[in-house]
Motif scaffolding. Structure first.
Motif, PDB file in Angstrom:
ATOM      1  N   ASP A   1       0.820  -1.216   0.000  1.00 41.30           N
ATOM      2  CA  ASP A   1       0.000   0.000   0.000  1.00 41.30           C
ATOM      3  C   ASP A   1       0.852   1.264   0.000  1.00 41.30           C
ATOM      4  N   VAL A   2       1.909   1.276   0.830  1.00 43.85           N
ATOM      5  CA  VAL A   2       2.739   2.482   0.903  1.00 43.85           C
ATOM      6  C   VAL A   2       3.539   2.654  -0.380  1.00 43.85           C
ATOM      7  N   ALA A   3       3.937   1.553  -1.009  1.00 43.68           N
ATOM      8  CA  ALA A   3       4.654   1.648  -2.284  1.00 43.68           C
ATOM      9  C   ALA A   3       3.766   2.264  -3.358  1.00 43.68           C
ATOM     10  N   VAL A   4       2.493   1.887  -3.377  1.00 45.55           N
ATOM     11  CA  VAL A   4       1.550   2.441  -4.355  1.00 45.55           C
ATOM     12  C   VAL A   4       1.362   3.941  -4.133  1.00 45.55           C
ATOM     13  N   LEU A   5       1.387   4.379  -2.871  1.00 45.03           N
ATOM     14  CA  LEU A   5       1.270   5.810  -2.574  1.00 45.03           C
ATOM     15  C   LEU A   5       2.426   6.596  -3.183  1.00 45.03           C
ATOM     16  N   TYR A   6       3.621   6.025  -3.151  1.00 43.36           N
ATOM     17  CA  TYR A   6       4.782   6.692  -3.749  1.00 43.36           C
ATOM     18  C   TYR A   6       4.623   6.794  -5.259  1.00 43.36           C
ATOM     19  N   ARG A   7       4.124   5.742  -5.879  1.00 46.22           N
ATOM     20  CA  ARG A   7       3.932   5.769  -7.328  1.00 46.22           C
ATOM     21  C   ARG A   7       2.891   6.824  -7.710  1.00 46.22           C
ATOM     22  N   ALA A   8       1.837   6.941  -6.908  1.00 45.69           N
ATOM     23  CA  ALA A   8       0.789   7.924  -7.196  1.00 45.69           C
ATOM     24  C   ALA A   8       1.276   9.348  -6.987  1.00 45.69           C
ATOM     25  N   ALA A   9       2.286   9.517  -6.121  1.00 46.88           N
ATOM     26  CA  ALA A   9       2.760  10.864  -5.788  1.00 46.88           C
ATOM     27  C   ALA A   9       3.758  11.409  -6.793  1.00 46.88           C
ATOM     28  N   SER A  10       4.392  10.537  -7.589  1.00 48.49           N
ATOM     29  CA  SER A  10       5.419  11.013  -8.517  1.00 48.49           C
ATOM     30  C   SER A  10       5.487  10.123  -9.746  1.00 48.49           C
ATOM     31  N   ARG A  11       5.599  10.768 -10.916  1.00 46.35           N
ATOM     32  CA  ARG A  11       5.767  10.025 -12.160  1.00 46.35           C
ATOM     33  C   ARG A  11       7.165   9.442 -12.285  1.00 46.35           C
ATOM     34  N   LYS A  12       8.070   9.839 -11.423  1.00 42.51           N
ATOM     35  CA  LYS A  12       9.437   9.331 -11.466  1.00 42.51           C
ATOM     36  C   LYS A  12       9.611   8.080 -10.610  1.00 42.51           C
ATOM     37  N   ILE A  13       8.518   7.607 -10.009  1.00 39.93           N
ATOM     38  CA  ILE A  13       8.563   6.391  -9.211  1.00 39.93           C
ATOM     39  C   ILE A  13       7.944   5.249 -10.003  1.00 39.93           C
ATOM     40  N   ARG A  14       8.689   4.143 -10.122  1.00 37.71           N
ATOM     41  CA  ARG A  14       8.185   2.916 -10.738  1.00 37.71           C
ATOM     42  C   ARG A  14       8.069   1.846  -9.664  1.00 37.71           C
ATOM     43  N   ILE A  15       7.002   1.045  -9.753  1.00 36.81           N
ATOM     44  CA  ILE A  15       6.751   0.008  -8.759  1.00 36.81           C
ATOM     45  C   ILE A  15       6.744  -1.364  -9.433  1.00 36.81           C
ATOM     46  N   GLU A  16       7.440  -2.319  -8.815  1.00 34.79           N
ATOM     47  CA  GLU A  16       7.368  -3.714  -9.227  1.00 34.79           C
ATOM     48  C   GLU A  16       7.100  -4.560  -7.990  1.00 34.79           C
ATOM     49  N   ILE A  17       6.213  -5.521  -8.110  1.00 34.31           N
ATOM     50  CA  ILE A  17       5.933  -6.444  -7.015  1.00 34.31           C
ATOM     51  C   ILE A  17       6.220  -7.853  -7.510  1.00 34.31           C
ATOM     52  N   ILE A  18       7.149  -8.532  -6.845  1.00 33.04           N
ATOM     53  CA  ILE A  18       7.594  -9.855  -7.280  1.00 33.04           C
ATOM     54  C   ILE A  18       7.382 -10.861  -6.150  1.00 33.04           C
ATOM     55  N   ASP A  19       6.734 -11.963  -6.460  1.00 35.20           N
ATOM     56  CA  ASP A  19       6.613 -13.088  -5.534  1.00 35.20           C
ATOM     57  C   ASP A  19       7.850 -13.961  -5.735  1.00 35.20           C
ATOM     58  N   CYS A  20       8.742 -13.927  -4.758  1.00 36.15           N
ATOM     59  CA  CYS A  20      10.032 -14.611  -4.910  1.00 36.15           C
ATOM     60  C   CYS A  20       9.894 -16.111  -5.090  1.00 36.15           C
ATOM     61  N   TYR A  21       8.813 -16.712  -4.578  1.00 35.68           N
ATOM     62  CA  TYR A  21       8.656 -18.163  -4.655  1.00 35.68           C
ATOM     63  C   TYR A  21       7.931 -18.591  -5.923  1.00 35.68           C
ATOM     64  N   ARG A  22       7.070 -17.739  -6.469  1.00 39.70           N
ATOM     65  CA  ARG A  22       6.290 -18.114  -7.649  1.00 39.70           C
ATOM     66  C   ARG A  22       6.836 -17.508  -8.933  1.00 39.70           C
ATOM     67  N   GLN A  23       7.574 -16.428  -8.822  1.00 38.34           N
ATOM     68  CA  GLN A  23       8.095 -15.752 -10.017  1.00 38.34           C
ATOM     69  C   GLN A  23       9.626 -15.787  -9.991  1.00 38.34           C
ATOM     70  N   LYS A  24      10.162 -16.984 -10.121  1.00 38.26           N
ATOM     71  CA  LYS A  24      11.600 -17.184  -9.991  1.00 38.26           C
ATOM     72  C   LYS A  24      12.383 -16.536 -11.126  1.00 38.26           C
ATOM     73  N   THR A  25      11.796 -16.525 -12.325  1.00 39.30           N
ATOM     74  CA  THR A  25      12.504 -15.915 -13.455  1.00 39.30           C
ATOM     75  C   THR A  25      12.695 -14.416 -13.223  1.00 39.30           C
ATOM     76  N   ARG A  26      11.647 -13.719 -12.802  1.00 38.74           N
ATOM     77  CA  ARG A  26      11.750 -12.290 -12.518  1.00 38.74           C
ATOM     78  C   ARG A  26      12.712 -12.034 -11.365  1.00 38.74           C
ATOM     79  N   THR A  27      12.694 -12.923 -10.378  1.00 36.16           N
ATOM     80  CA  THR A  27      13.602 -12.785  -9.236  1.00 36.16           C
ATOM     81  C   THR A  27      15.051 -12.907  -9.684  1.00 36.16           C
ATOM     82  N   GLU A  28      15.324 -13.888 -10.556  1.00 34.73           N
ATOM     83  CA  GLU A  28      16.691 -14.092 -11.041  1.00 34.73           C
ATOM     84  C   GLU A  28      17.150 -12.924 -11.908  1.00 34.73           C
ATOM     85  N   ARG A  29      16.250 -12.346 -12.694  1.00 29.87           N
ATOM     86  CA  ARG A  29      16.603 -11.193 -13.520  1.00 29.87           C
ATOM     87  C   ARG A  29      16.973  -9.996 -12.654  1.00 29.87           C
TER      88      ARG A  29
END
Length: 207
Positions: free
Chosen positions: A55-83
């Motif tokens: 929730d707090v991460a989303v608030l930062y994204r809404a407050a500035s266009r220079k903020i990018r948010i990524e949410i990764i499930d380390c156990y289910r999204q192993k490829t994204r985690t490795e990248r």
């Protein structure tokens, strides 16, 4: 647009955070690395703060266009985690946040985003949890976006107030606030060094 109707405004960023986000020089990526989401306390209790962190991460994204948010499930999204691990050239730990700007990054663990009152730390009564995610996240963003930390030296050895300790005159909270504002805190005893270091930006004589 959003409206925060909570009594203590838990979904509203502070003016200080907004000021920092308004003056960002580069794009900041905040990656939330999901695991169990649990934060364990000394008395054995666990509290899941994963939703609060997202929730707090989303608030930062809404407050500035220079903020990018990524949410990764380390156990289910192993490829994204490795990248991500390859990109930052570091190990990935679940239940943490990676803050990146350019080629700089810092890790902020979930347990660093909560604090307990002294009574709850001893295991007596119901644990009182305070979520400090905003101040910790803002401080970390400052750390990766500012190229140089401000060096603050506290003079010691002449009866000045200490920056840490149990004394009522100790400057624990003040020093903590400076660190959250990306200051590098050092002590300076002129009886031994005899001169102020050349990298000193702020000299503090407290007391």
């Amino acid at each position: 647009w959003s409206l925060d109707c909570t009594s203590n405004k838990i979904f509203t960023l502070s003016p200080k955070t907004h000021n920092i986000l308004d003056n960002l020089n580069g794009t900041v990526t905040i990656t939330v690395l999901m695991g169990s989401g649990d934060v364990a306390f000394r008395n054995g209790n666990k509290v899941n703060i994963s939703q609060r962190v997202k929730d707090v991460a989303v608030l930062y994204r809404a407050a500035s266009r220079k903020i990018r948010i990524e949410i990764i499930d380390c156990y289910r999204q192993k490829t994204r985690t490795e990248r991500l691990a390859a990109r930052i050239k570091s190990n990935i730990e679940p239940n943490s946040i990676i803050i990146e700007c350019g080629n700089r990054h810092k890790r902020l663990a979930f347990f660093e985003m909560v604090s307990l009152t002294p009574s709850s730390q001893t295991g007596t009564g119901t644990p009182i949890l305070e979520f400090t995610g905003e101040e910790k996240l803002t401080a970390t963003i400052l750390n990766v976006t500012e190229k140089k930390q401000t060096n603050a030296y506290f003079v010691t050895g002449h009866g000045e107030s200490a920056i840490t300790g149990s004394s009522g005159k100790a400057l624990n909270m003040f020093a903590a606030e400076l660190k959250r504002d990306n200051y590098n805190i050092e002590t300076l005893n002129l009886l031994y060094s005899r001169q102020v270091p050349s990298d000193c930006d702020v000299l503090i004589i407290a007391g």
